[in-house]
Write a protein that holds these residues in place. Structure first.
Motif, PDB file in Angstrom:
ATOM      1  N   LYS A 182       0.846  -1.182   0.000  1.00  0.00           N
ATOM      2  CA  LYS A 182       0.000   0.000   0.000  1.00  0.00           C
ATOM      3  C   LYS A 182       0.885   1.235   0.000  1.00  0.00           C
ATOM      4  CE  LYS A 182      -3.877  -1.984   2.593  1.00  0.00           C
ATOM      5  NZ  LYS A 182      -4.743  -1.836   3.788  1.00  0.00           N
ATOM      6  N   LYS A 183       0.427   2.277  -0.623  1.00  0.00           N
ATOM      7  CA  LYS A 183       1.230   3.486  -0.758  1.00  0.00           C
ATOM      8  C   LYS A 183       1.658   4.036   0.599  1.00  0.00           C
ATOM      9  CE  LYS A 183       1.245   7.985  -3.055  1.00  0.00           C
ATOM     10  NZ  LYS A 183       0.450   8.929  -3.867  1.00  0.00           N
ATOM     11  N   GLN A 184       0.811   3.931   1.585  1.00  0.00           N
ATOM     12  CA  GLN A 184       1.116   4.559   2.866  1.00  0.00           C
ATOM     13  C   GLN A 184       1.995   3.713   3.781  1.00  0.00           C
ATOM     14  OE1 GLN A 184      -1.846   3.572   1.712  1.00  0.00           O
ATOM     15  NE2 GLN A 184      -3.256   2.992   3.357  1.00  0.00           N
ATOM     16  N   ASN A 185       2.236   2.442   3.419  1.00  0.00           N
ATOM     17  CA  ASN A 185       2.981   1.557   4.311  1.00  0.00           C
ATOM     18  C   ASN A 185       4.233   1.004   3.657  1.00  0.00           C
ATOM     19  OD1 ASN A 185       0.918   1.863   6.185  1.00  0.00           O
ATOM     20  ND2 ASN A 185      -0.115  -0.033   5.615  1.00  0.00           N
ATOM     21  N   PHE A 186       5.287   0.909   4.453  1.00  0.00           N
ATOM     22  CA  PHE A 186       6.546   0.336   3.968  1.00  0.00           C
ATOM     23  C   PHE A 186       7.064  -0.559   5.078  1.00  0.00           C
ATOM     24  CE2 PHE A 186       9.746  -0.357   1.149  1.00  0.00           C
ATOM     25  CZ  PHE A 186      10.930   0.351   1.266  1.00  0.00           C
ATOM     26  N   LEU A 187       7.145  -1.855   4.812  1.00  0.00           N
ATOM     27  CA  LEU A 187       7.520  -2.833   5.824  1.00  0.00           C
ATOM     28  C   LEU A 187       8.958  -3.276   5.630  1.00  0.00           C
ATOM     29  CD1 LEU A 187       4.347  -2.921   5.771  1.00  0.00           C
ATOM     30  CD2 LEU A 187       4.554  -5.317   6.432  1.00  0.00           C
ATOM     31  N   LEU A 188       9.670  -3.392   6.740  1.00  0.00           N
ATOM     32  CA  LEU A 188      11.046  -3.895   6.716  1.00  0.00           C
ATOM     33  C   LEU A 188      11.084  -5.187   7.520  1.00  0.00           C
ATOM     34  CD1 LEU A 188      14.099  -3.338   6.059  1.00  0.00           C
ATOM     35  CD2 LEU A 188      14.244  -2.351   8.360  1.00  0.00           C
ATOM     36  N   GLY A 189      11.531  -6.267   6.875  1.00  0.00           N
ATOM     37  CA  GLY A 189      11.574  -7.563   7.528  1.00  0.00           C
ATOM     38  C   GLY A 189      12.995  -8.059   7.751  1.00  0.00           C
ATOM     39  N   LEU A 190      13.172  -8.702   8.888  1.00  0.00           N
ATOM     40  CA  LEU A 190      14.411  -9.419   9.176  1.00  0.00           C
ATOM     41  C   LEU A 190      14.024 -10.885   9.290  1.00  0.00           C
ATOM     42  CD1 LEU A 190      14.736  -6.453  10.486  1.00  0.00           C
ATOM     43  CD2 LEU A 190      16.609  -7.506  11.771  1.00  0.00           C
ATOM     44  N   GLU A 191      14.492 -11.707   8.378  1.00  0.00           N
ATOM     45  CA  GLU A 191      14.079 -13.119   8.371  1.00  0.00           C
ATOM     46  C   GLU A 191      14.794 -13.927   9.433  1.00  0.00           C
ATOM     47  OE1 GLU A 191      12.671 -13.756   3.736  1.00  0.00           O
ATOM     48  OE2 GLU A 191      14.542 -14.640   4.450  1.00  0.00           O
ATOM     49  N   SER A 192      16.072 -13.651   9.654  1.00  0.00           N
ATOM     50  CA  SER A 192      16.873 -14.376  10.629  1.00  0.00           C
ATOM     51  C   SER A 192      17.850 -13.383  11.255  1.00  0.00           C
ATOM     52  CB  SER A 192      17.626 -15.526   9.964  1.00  0.00           C
ATOM     53  OG  SER A 192      18.404 -16.226  10.913  1.00  0.00           O
ATOM     54  N   ALA A 193      17.419 -12.779  12.349  1.00  0.00           N
ATOM     55  CA  ALA A 193      18.176 -11.674  12.924  1.00  0.00           C
ATOM     56  C   ALA A 193      19.570 -12.098  13.385  1.00  0.00           C
ATOM     57  CB  ALA A 193      17.398 -11.072  14.091  1.00  0.00           C
ATOM     58  N   ALA A 194      20.518 -11.179  13.203  1.00  0.00           N
ATOM     59  CA  ALA A 194      21.900 -11.398  13.623  1.00  0.00           C
ATOM     60  C   ALA A 194      22.322 -10.236  14.524  1.00  0.00           C
ATOM     61  CB  ALA A 194      22.807 -11.475  12.407  1.00  0.00           C
ATOM     62  N   PRO A 195      23.278 -10.457  15.428  1.00  0.00           N
ATOM     63  CA  PRO A 195      23.732  -9.359  16.295  1.00  0.00           C
ATOM     64  C   PRO A 195      24.182  -8.127  15.518  1.00  0.00           C
ATOM     65  CG  PRO A 195      24.522 -11.447  17.143  1.00  0.00           C
ATOM     66  CD  PRO A 195      23.876 -11.747  15.801  1.00  0.00           C
ATOM     67  N   SER A 196      24.703  -8.320  14.297  1.00  0.00           N
ATOM     68  CA  SER A 196      25.153  -7.180  13.478  1.00  0.00           C
ATOM     69  C   SER A 196      23.993  -6.283  13.052  1.00  0.00           C
ATOM     70  CB  SER A 196      25.885  -7.677  12.227  1.00  0.00           C
ATOM     71  OG  SER A 196      25.019  -8.471  11.436  1.00  0.00           O
ATOM     72  N   GLN A 197      22.776  -6.755  13.240  1.00  0.00           N
ATOM     73  CA  GLN A 197      21.609  -5.948  12.884  1.00  0.00           C
ATOM     74  C   GLN A 197      21.079  -5.139  14.072  1.00  0.00           C
ATOM     75  OE1 GLN A 197      19.439  -9.351  11.069  1.00  0.00           O
ATOM     76  NE2 GLN A 197      19.433  -8.118   9.187  1.00  0.00           N
ATOM     77  N   THR A 198      21.785  -5.213  15.186  1.00  0.00           N
ATOM     78  CA  THR A 198      21.478  -4.325  16.300  1.00  0.00           C
ATOM     79  C   THR A 198      21.751  -2.897  15.847  1.00  0.00           C
ATOM     80  OG1 THR A 198      21.975  -5.954  18.006  1.00  0.00           O
ATOM     81  CG2 THR A 198      22.184  -3.625  18.615  1.00  0.00           C
ATOM     82  N   SER A 199      20.733  -2.053  15.896  1.00  0.00           N
ATOM     83  CA  SER A 199      20.861  -0.711  15.351  1.00  0.00           C
ATOM     84  C   SER A 199      19.612   0.091  15.680  1.00  0.00           C
ATOM     85  CB  SER A 199      21.042  -0.791  13.825  1.00  0.00           C
ATOM     86  OG  SER A 199      21.355   0.462  13.277  1.00  0.00           O
TER      87      SER A 199
END
Lengths: 111, 111
Positions: free
Chosen positions: A70-87
């Motif tokens: 949808k134009k108003q929504n933008f989803l960000l997914g992490l499929e398999s989180a890693a410590p390097s994605q701490t942010s």
């Protein structure tokens, strides 16, 4: 005026877990972006979208997926989180040439 | 060479001082320029857009030098509340208006 809203604002994950960050904007902007910000690194573009149904990779896309159904929504997914994605993750939206409007940020810790 | 470069600072100045930041960009076809302000652990917020003729907003003056490919921000009569990180943002052309951020310049205003 809501502007750009991100949920959740805080999340702690274990390595290997998955999650989705939601960004919603009520300004009818075509462009939406996901950034991550780490100490000393500035804002780095993960993925972006120039319109409903379109997405593209930014500077640091690995380990993330996005969708803009949808134009108003933008989803960000992490499929398999890693410590390097701490942010801290920031969503933003804009018109074609105009300024960016940011959400308040989502603080993610991956243990 | 990074697309957008800023001196990270920190710039440590007394109240009432005048301070100037520069930002250089590598894409000569860049079209839109902005200065954002980011407070600690907060989202970036637009400080001012930068126009070709230069523009002023109270104590803040922004200028663009296309020939030398840099933009500047001048802060006069610095206040304690000006302490923040100042981000330079450049948007390109050629159908791509994806913004590029500098890493930011840290300003500390002390009594």
């Amino acid at each position: 005026n809501a502007g750009v809203t991100q949920t959740p604002k805080f999340r702690v994950l274990k390595t290997g877990q998955s999650m989705t960050l939601l960004c919603a904007q009520d300004m009818n902007h075509e462009y939406m972006y996901w950034y991550r910000q780490d100490p000393g690194m500035g804002l780095r573009l993960i993925h972006y979208s120039v319109g409903e149904g379109t997405t593209a990779k930014g500077e640091v896309p690995d380990g993330y997926n996005v969708s803009r159904l949808k134009k108003q929504n933008f989803l960000l997914g992490l499929e398999s989180a890693a410590p390097s994605q701490t942010s801290v993750y920031f969503c933003a939206s804009s018109r074609f040439t105009g300024e960016l409007f940011f959400g308040e940020g989502s603080r993610l810790t991956v243990l | 060479r990074k697309e957008v470069e800023q001196d990270p600072g920190p710039f440590n100045v007394p109240e009432g001082a005048t301070v100037a930041f520069n930002c250089t960009y590598s894409n000569s076809a860049s079209q839109s320029f902005f200065w954002y302000r980011q407070d600690c652990r907060k989202e970036p917020k637009l400080l001012m857009s930068v126009y070709s003729s230069g523009n002023e907003d109270g104590r803040f003056t922004a200028q663009l030098n296309r020939a030398s490919q840099y933009i500047s921000l001048l802060i006069r009569d610095s206040k304690l509340s000006d302490s923040a990180t100042y981000l330079c943002v450049v948007k390109g052309s050629g159908g791509s208006y994806i913004p590029t951020f500098g890493r930011g310049t840290s300003l500390i205003v002390h009594p």
